[in-house]
Design a protein around this motif. Structure first.
Motif, PDB file in Angstrom:
ATOM      1  N   TYR A  47     -25.749  34.301  -5.555  1.00  0.00           N
ATOM      2  CA  TYR A  47     -27.118  34.801  -5.504  1.00  0.00           C
ATOM      3  C   TYR A  47     -27.135  36.260  -5.037  1.00  0.00           C
ATOM      4  O   TYR A  47     -27.807  37.102  -5.639  1.00  0.00           O
ATOM      5  CB  TYR A  47     -27.974  33.930  -4.568  1.00  0.00           C
ATOM      6  N   GLU A  49     -24.649  38.440  -5.224  1.00  0.00           N
ATOM      7  CA  GLU A  49     -24.055  39.244  -6.305  1.00  0.00           C
ATOM      8  C   GLU A  49     -25.050  39.497  -7.422  1.00  0.00           C
ATOM      9  O   GLU A  49     -25.113  40.605  -7.977  1.00  0.00           O
ATOM     10  CB  GLU A  49     -22.848  38.531  -6.904  1.00  0.00           C
ATOM     11  N   LEU A  50     -25.832  38.474  -7.772  1.00  0.00           N
ATOM     12  CA  LEU A  50     -26.754  38.584  -8.898  1.00  0.00           C
ATOM     13  C   LEU A  50     -27.978  39.428  -8.581  1.00  0.00           C
ATOM     14  O   LEU A  50     -28.754  39.748  -9.481  1.00  0.00           O
ATOM     15  CB  LEU A  50     -27.165  37.188  -9.383  1.00  0.00           C
ATOM     16  N   GLN A  51     -28.155  39.813  -7.328  1.00  0.00           N
ATOM     17  CA  GLN A  51     -29.238  40.725  -6.986  1.00  0.00           C
ATOM     18  C   GLN A  51     -28.865  42.159  -7.360  1.00  0.00           C
ATOM     19  O   GLN A  51     -29.724  43.015  -7.511  1.00  0.00           O
ATOM     20  CB  GLN A  51     -29.562  40.640  -5.486  1.00  0.00           C
ATOM     21  N   SER A  54     -26.767  42.221 -13.476  1.00  0.00           N
ATOM     22  CA  SER A  54     -27.416  41.323 -14.421  1.00  0.00           C
ATOM     23  C   SER A  54     -26.418  40.295 -14.952  1.00  0.00           C
ATOM     24  O   SER A  54     -25.222  40.575 -15.062  1.00  0.00           O
ATOM     25  CB  SER A  54     -27.969  42.159 -15.580  1.00  0.00           C
ATOM     26  N   ILE A  55     -26.924  39.139 -15.306  1.00  0.00           N
ATOM     27  CA  ILE A  55     -26.086  38.120 -15.945  1.00  0.00           C
ATOM     28  C   ILE A  55     -25.509  38.679 -17.243  1.00  0.00           C
ATOM     29  O   ILE A  55     -24.376  38.375 -17.612  1.00  0.00           O
ATOM     30  CB  ILE A  55     -26.892  36.826 -16.178  1.00  0.00           C
ATOM     31  N   TYR A  86     -26.153  29.888 -13.746  1.00  0.00           N
ATOM     32  CA  TYR A  86     -26.271  31.217 -13.140  1.00  0.00           C
ATOM     33  C   TYR A  86     -27.726  31.670 -13.066  1.00  0.00           C
ATOM     34  O   TYR A  86     -28.159  32.263 -12.075  1.00  0.00           O
ATOM     35  CB  TYR A  86     -25.411  32.237 -13.904  1.00  0.00           C
ATOM     36  N   ARG A  87     -28.506  31.388 -14.091  1.00  0.00           N
ATOM     37  CA  ARG A  87     -29.924  31.779 -14.077  1.00  0.00           C
ATOM     38  C   ARG A  87     -30.689  31.026 -12.978  1.00  0.00           C
ATOM     39  O   ARG A  87     -31.572  31.586 -12.344  1.00  0.00           O
ATOM     40  CB  ARG A  87     -30.554  31.548 -15.443  1.00  0.00           C
ATOM     41  N   GLN A  90     -29.792  32.744  -9.780  1.00  0.00           N
ATOM     42  CA  GLN A  90     -30.453  34.051  -9.716  1.00  0.00           C
ATOM     43  C   GLN A  90     -31.896  33.906  -9.228  1.00  0.00           C
ATOM     44  O   GLN A  90     -32.416  34.769  -8.541  1.00  0.00           O
ATOM     45  CB  GLN A  90     -30.414  34.712 -11.092  1.00  0.00           C
ATOM     46  N   LYS A  91     -32.523  32.781  -9.566  1.00  0.00           N
ATOM     47  CA  LYS A  91     -33.907  32.511  -9.126  1.00  0.00           C
ATOM     48  C   LYS A  91     -33.949  31.823  -7.763  1.00  0.00           C
ATOM     49  O   LYS A  91     -35.009  31.411  -7.302  1.00  0.00           O
ATOM     50  CB  LYS A  91     -34.608  31.627 -10.155  1.00  0.00           C
ATOM     51  N   LYS A  92     -32.785  31.658  -7.153  1.00  0.00           N
ATOM     52  CA  LYS A  92     -32.613  30.962  -5.875  1.00  0.00           C
ATOM     53  C   LYS A  92     -33.056  29.498  -5.967  1.00  0.00           C
ATOM     54  O   LYS A  92     -33.540  28.908  -5.017  1.00  0.00           O
ATOM     55  CB  LYS A  92     -33.317  31.680  -4.729  1.00  0.00           C
TER      56      LYS A  92
END
Length: 147
Positions: A47, A49-51, A54-55, A86-87, A90-92
């Motif tokens: 999470y 890292e994804l901030q 981008s995926i 992963y998505r 990314q949205k927690k």
């Protein structure tokens, strides 16, 4: 159990590589606390890292999308399962613990950035064929998994 790759898949993805790992005498149960904690910690680090990226910048995800396009599947409509995981992160919306088999499967899918499946051999009859799914099959699969 016998696994085969369909001719259609071989033609559209001639350099494709597929693997099957068979385990015997596995007991599926609640995940041990160590696995649950490791999966949660790993999702938290992803999470973060994804901030910052981008995926779409993850090479493995780019490769999966390219592969989906190569076999004629729109990756924006039917995402590779690893990208879907992963998505969610990314949205927690972290993946909750399910059971030992699913949790280890999800962990390795996230870690290696590949789509993995886990199946009970006792429930598989006949030959397993890796092929390109159809929209009709996808709709039937979704209906059967919701029942």
């Amino acid at each position: 159990m016998k696994c085969v790759i369909s001719e259609q898949l071989k033609q559209r993805l001639p350099s494709g590589k597929f693997g099957v790992i068979r385990y015997y005498h596995i007991e599926v149960s609640d995940s041990p606390q160590m696995l649950r904690g490791r999966l949660e910690l790993f999702q938290e680090s992803l999470y973060i890292e994804l901030q910052e990226k981008s995926i779409a910048d993850i090479p493995e995800m780019v490769e999966w999308r390219r592969t989906f396009k190569q076999i004629g599947t729109d990756p924006s409509r039917y995402r590779p399962s690893s990208e879907s995981l992963y998505r969610r992160i990314q949205k927690k919306s972290f993946i909750p613990p399910i059971h030992s088999a699913a949790d280890i499967n999800n962990f390795f899918s996230l870690y290696y950035k590949i789509s993995l499946g886990i199946y009970d051999l006792d429930r598989i009859n006949g030959t397993v064929t890796l092929t390109i799914g159809t929209e009709k099959f996808h709709e039937q699969f979704l209906l059967s998994t919701r029942a």
